[in-house]
Scaffold this motif. Sequence first.
Motif, PDB file in Angstrom:
ATOM      1  N   ASP A 494       0.806  -1.209   0.039  1.00 58.33           N
ATOM      2  CA  ASP A 494       0.062   0.025   0.098  1.00 58.33           C
ATOM      3  C   ASP A 494       0.762   1.297  -0.129  1.00 58.33           C
ATOM      4  N   CYS A 495       1.750   1.247   0.762  1.00 56.34           N
ATOM      5  CA  CYS A 495       2.794   2.470   0.891  1.00 56.34           C
ATOM      6  C   CYS A 495       3.569   2.713  -0.513  1.00 56.34           C
ATOM      7  N   VAL A 496       4.136   1.824  -1.296  1.00 56.15           N
ATOM      8  CA  VAL A 496       4.399   1.900  -2.457  1.00 56.15           C
ATOM      9  C   VAL A 496       3.395   2.434  -3.295  1.00 56.15           C
ATOM     10  N   GLU A 497       2.246   1.857  -3.485  1.00 54.47           N
ATOM     11  CA  GLU A 497       1.261   2.259  -4.498  1.00 54.47           C
ATOM     12  C   GLU A 497       0.835   3.758  -4.063  1.00 54.47           C
ATOM     13  N   SER A 498       0.393   4.116  -2.758  1.00 53.58           N
ATOM     14  CA  SER A 498       0.122   5.320  -2.634  1.00 53.58           C
ATOM     15  C   SER A 498       1.303   6.405  -2.528  1.00 53.58           C
ATOM     16  N   GLY A 499       2.340   6.143  -2.268  1.00 53.07           N
ATOM     17  CA  GLY A 499       3.541   6.993  -2.380  1.00 53.07           C
ATOM     18  C   GLY A 499       3.931   7.477  -4.101  1.00 53.07           C
ATOM     19  N   LEU A 500       3.597   6.470  -4.717  1.00 54.99           N
ATOM     20  CA  LEU A 500       3.845   6.698  -6.420  1.00 54.99           C
ATOM     21  C   LEU A 500       2.757   8.024  -6.659  1.00 54.99           C
ATOM     22  N   LEU A 501       1.630   7.597  -6.419  1.00 55.24           N
ATOM     23  CA  LEU A 501       0.629   8.870  -6.592  1.00 55.24           C
ATOM     24  C   LEU A 501       0.957  10.141  -5.846  1.00 55.24           C
ATOM     25  N   GLY A 502       1.484   9.845  -4.689  1.00 53.71           N
ATOM     26  CA  GLY A 502       1.846  11.176  -3.770  1.00 53.71           C
ATOM     27  C   GLY A 502       3.138  11.802  -4.462  1.00 53.71           C
ATOM     28  N   ILE A 503       3.634  11.139  -5.159  1.00 57.15           N
ATOM     29  CA  ILE A 503       5.126  11.801  -5.950  1.00 57.15           C
ATOM     30  C   ILE A 503       4.495  12.825  -7.180  1.00 57.15           C
ATOM     31  N   GLU A 504       3.593  12.002  -7.784  1.00 58.09           N
ATOM     32  CA  GLU A 504       3.098  12.819  -8.809  1.00 58.09           C
ATOM     33  C   GLU A 504       2.315  14.098  -8.546  1.00 58.09           C
ATOM     34  N   ALA A 505       1.473  13.746  -7.370  1.00 55.08           N
ATOM     35  CA  ALA A 505       0.780  14.878  -6.708  1.00 55.08           C
ATOM     36  C   ALA A 505       1.800  16.142  -6.433  1.00 55.08           C
ATOM     37  N   ALA A 506       2.838  15.708  -5.631  1.00 51.06           N
ATOM     38  CA  ALA A 506       3.718  16.737  -5.384  1.00 51.06           C
ATOM     39  C   ALA A 506       4.544  17.367  -6.522  1.00 51.06           C
ATOM     40  N   GLU A 515       7.759  16.053  -2.369  1.00 48.87           N
ATOM     41  CA  GLU A 515       8.286  14.931  -3.052  1.00 48.87           C
ATOM     42  C   GLU A 515       9.319  14.072  -2.410  1.00 48.87           C
ATOM     43  N   ILE A 516      10.079  14.903  -1.794  1.00 51.71           N
ATOM     44  CA  ILE A 516      11.221  14.247  -0.985  1.00 51.71           C
ATOM     45  C   ILE A 516      10.558  13.196  -0.052  1.00 51.71           C
ATOM     46  N   ARG A 517       9.638  13.870   0.756  1.00 53.29           N
ATOM     47  CA  ARG A 517       8.811  12.673   1.685  1.00 53.29           C
ATOM     48  C   ARG A 517       8.348  11.536   1.162  1.00 53.29           C
ATOM     49  N   MET A 518       7.533  11.875  -0.087  1.00 56.30           N
ATOM     50  CA  MET A 518       6.940  10.687  -0.786  1.00 56.30           C
ATOM     51  C   MET A 518       7.966   9.850  -1.076  1.00 56.30           C
ATOM     52  N   ARG A 519       8.939  10.123  -1.777  1.00 62.46           N
ATOM     53  CA  ARG A 519       9.940   9.300  -2.406  1.00 62.46           C
ATOM     54  C   ARG A 519      10.609   8.374  -1.153  1.00 62.46           C
ATOM     55  N   ASN A 520      10.892   9.250  -0.097  1.00 66.25           N
ATOM     56  CA  ASN A 520      11.524   8.557   1.142  1.00 66.25           C
ATOM     57  C   ASN A 520      10.632   7.469   1.638  1.00 66.25           C
ATOM     58  N   GLN A 521       9.298   7.543   1.563  1.00 70.44           N
ATOM     59  CA  GLN A 521       8.398   6.727   2.205  1.00 70.44           C
ATOM     60  C   GLN A 521       8.362   5.699   1.108  1.00 70.44           C
ATOM     61  N   VAL A 522       8.188   5.530  -0.163  1.00 71.91           N
ATOM     62  CA  VAL A 522       8.329   4.415  -1.080  1.00 71.91           C
ATOM     63  C   VAL A 522       9.742   3.795  -0.860  1.00 71.91           C
ATOM     64  N   ALA A 523      10.793   4.483  -0.691  1.00 72.18           N
ATOM     65  CA  ALA A 523      12.008   3.926  -0.428  1.00 72.18           C
ATOM     66  C   ALA A 523      12.142   2.984   0.692  1.00 72.18           C
ATOM     67  N   SER A 537      16.978   4.143  -5.918  1.00 76.27           N
ATOM     68  CA  SER A 537      16.443   4.940  -7.063  1.00 76.27           C
ATOM     69  C   SER A 537      15.649   6.063  -6.536  1.00 76.27           C
ATOM     70  N   GLN A 538      14.645   5.886  -5.883  1.00 78.20           N
ATOM     71  CA  GLN A 538      13.977   6.540  -5.191  1.00 78.20           C
ATOM     72  C   GLN A 538      14.625   7.730  -4.592  1.00 78.20           C
ATOM     73  N   LEU A 539      15.554   7.305  -3.601  1.00 81.80           N
ATOM     74  CA  LEU A 539      16.475   8.320  -2.864  1.00 81.80           C
ATOM     75  C   LEU A 539      17.365   9.121  -3.690  1.00 81.80           C
ATOM     76  N   ASP A 540      17.890   8.560  -4.879  1.00 80.60           N
ATOM     77  CA  ASP A 540      18.876   9.414  -5.718  1.00 80.60           C
ATOM     78  C   ASP A 540      17.821  10.523  -6.346  1.00 80.60           C
TER      79      ASP A 540
END
Length: 730
Positions: A494-506, A515-523, A537-540
């Motif tokens: 769930d965290c990965v799925e929603s986090g990717l949507l969060g990245i797009e929203a940011a 975007e940093i926070r969302m990418r860190n959550q996915v990472a 790759s998300q942290l990069d």
Amino acid sequence: MSSLGTDGGGATYNSVSGDAVVVGPLLMAQHIEGIQLPPAAPAAPPCQGPPPTRVFVNRTEELAGLREAALALAADPEPGVVMVVGVGGVGKTQLVAQAVRRELARLFPDGQLYVDLEDHRRDGAVDLAAVLGGFLRALGVHKDYVPGRLAERTALFRSVAAPLRLLVKVDNVQHAPEARALVPPQGLLVVTGRRALPSLLMDGAVLIDVAPLDDRAGTELVRRWYADADEGTAADVVRLCAGHPLALRAAVEWLAARPQLTLDDVVRDLTAGRYGTGDDGAREAMGVAMGASGGPAQDGVGEAVDAVLDAVVAEVSDDTRHLYDLFGVLPGTTATADLLRAVGATRVDAGLGELLSSRLAVLVESADRPQRYRLHDVVRAHARQCARALPEERRRFLLRLVVDFYADAAAHGDALVLGARFRIQPPPVRPLAELGAKEALFTGGADALEWLDAERDNLQAVIRIAADEGWHQEVWRLCESLWALYHSRKHLADCVESGLLGIEAAQHEARPDVEIRMRNQVARAAYELGDLDRAESQLDAAAGLLEPAGDPRLSGVVWESRGLIALARGRSEESPHAMGERAEEARKLFERALAANRAVPDPHGVVVQSYNVAQALVAGERWTDALGVLDEAAEVARTTGDEPMLPRIDLVRAQSFVGLGSLDRAVAATVAAADRAASLKQFAKLDQALELLAALADRAEDRPLRAACEEKLRELRRNMGLEPPAAPTA
């Protein structure tokens, strides 16, 4: 002589960092024996699933088939599978419930587990990790012991369920792998679906086909519900409803609420087409919901059910019709009265009562406090088709109210679960009290976490609909708030799925901080899932946004995650030299995270990053340096009231003492960790401390201490549900 303590007969005290005092060899084992553990969960077996109704007719052949299959499989030590197949709403779930009451509960006395996979299906795929997590908790496994990964949950389910004769009931199976993942090691899996799955049949599954009721059985059912019905009139109702039990029940329940009418009125109105049979789109939606194959008979069933639902809905009160439309608009599958009120519904209790009495809605089994309601999937397809007739502006207005309700509720839940952690979003405008009409949605952190978990599927659906509608701020607000749930209950997919949507929203909002926070959550979710490349790759990508974001705390979370990945990569490499290089890399990253938290300052962040620095130093065999860092971290934790970090600090301190060859002090630190973890109810940390202490006692050849640790560890794991209680002997 034991190397723990002294050679004398008196008590020896070992002190660690000035606050952990533990007695010597004569009383050490007694100290461990005295640690208070939580009581074991009640031994009552789980009994999940919809209950059987009192009025049930025919299905003699189907019940006999279920009984024979269950008897044959119960006598076999190998697990078995029964497939119950039929169109939506034809009575598959009720057939299984009747079979359980009559025979199956006796054959499988160790419990019944139940899940409707539609509640966990997204874009055609089922979150099996979430299903198995629910099963494990139902079997008594403490939430702290439910692992995050699907493979680990599968293994633990098989281990815990191995000695049990379980009946697992699963509705709405669409694919064979969904069923195979839920087969108990011994016992029976009964799945319902709208079509047979050939690969399961090839595996030896028994097929039970459930057709609509014939005229005789349908007439008997109508006359049991409506005793004064003329046999011919009842037969006409059965014909008009195509023998479909859901349509029959809805028609008769609708009539029961209108004593001025008769069954003849129902027949006359349906025959005359007063309410119509819906447009082609409605019939198509109903066909999909019922699993129709497109043949004439199936089309007839779909049209008949559609016509009955049109008739029932046309006659309910305006308030109830509004509720029905709301159910058609809702992104998720269930709703509470509080949610319905939040989106403008009036006379909610009365309307829900009418939907329940009309058999349009049902109550959902739920362990948490608020009652939840859902429409049968066939009815939900009809409600969603009806909702399409709403003006687009009205539909979006209602959806926005739903999204805002969940965004505020999730933010309050996050605050209660994780306290004053760093957050980008401001506090919600609406106080928690405004979100619940009669009582608060939740009161404390544990209560809030249960609410978030119970609403998890709805929350994920709300994030998706908010993304579709372009409500970007609400998408990332929800994602940030739900870290409390994702991290605590290990809903990592769930965290990965929603986090990717969060990245797009940011990105849509041009918010590099978000975007940093969302990418860190996915990472972090990918890291826990073992996908280190994806995490990196998300942290990069996040690292490239740190300068425009500005906030040093965001730098801290990125460096921390990078450090954790470096340590994980080091542990996976066999070369000690490689481990040393990775440990040094991790130390530097954690030092940067520590500096970022000191710059704010964030005391909790300082403690966490100091703890991480010490872990990297231990991995690099710099034991003395690690102890110095840990002493400073413990002092900050004590002065700021950050008690939950102290058991973690003590465990790393113990590893440092082991590295220095000081078993006495390692034991003292480990006992301190066990004491603190027990008092804080950190049972996973207590488990870790006892396991380490048993190993240390073994190295020191202290047999009483080792025996005490192993017994306490067995008791803890038994009470945590990892070892089922022994079956009673005859």
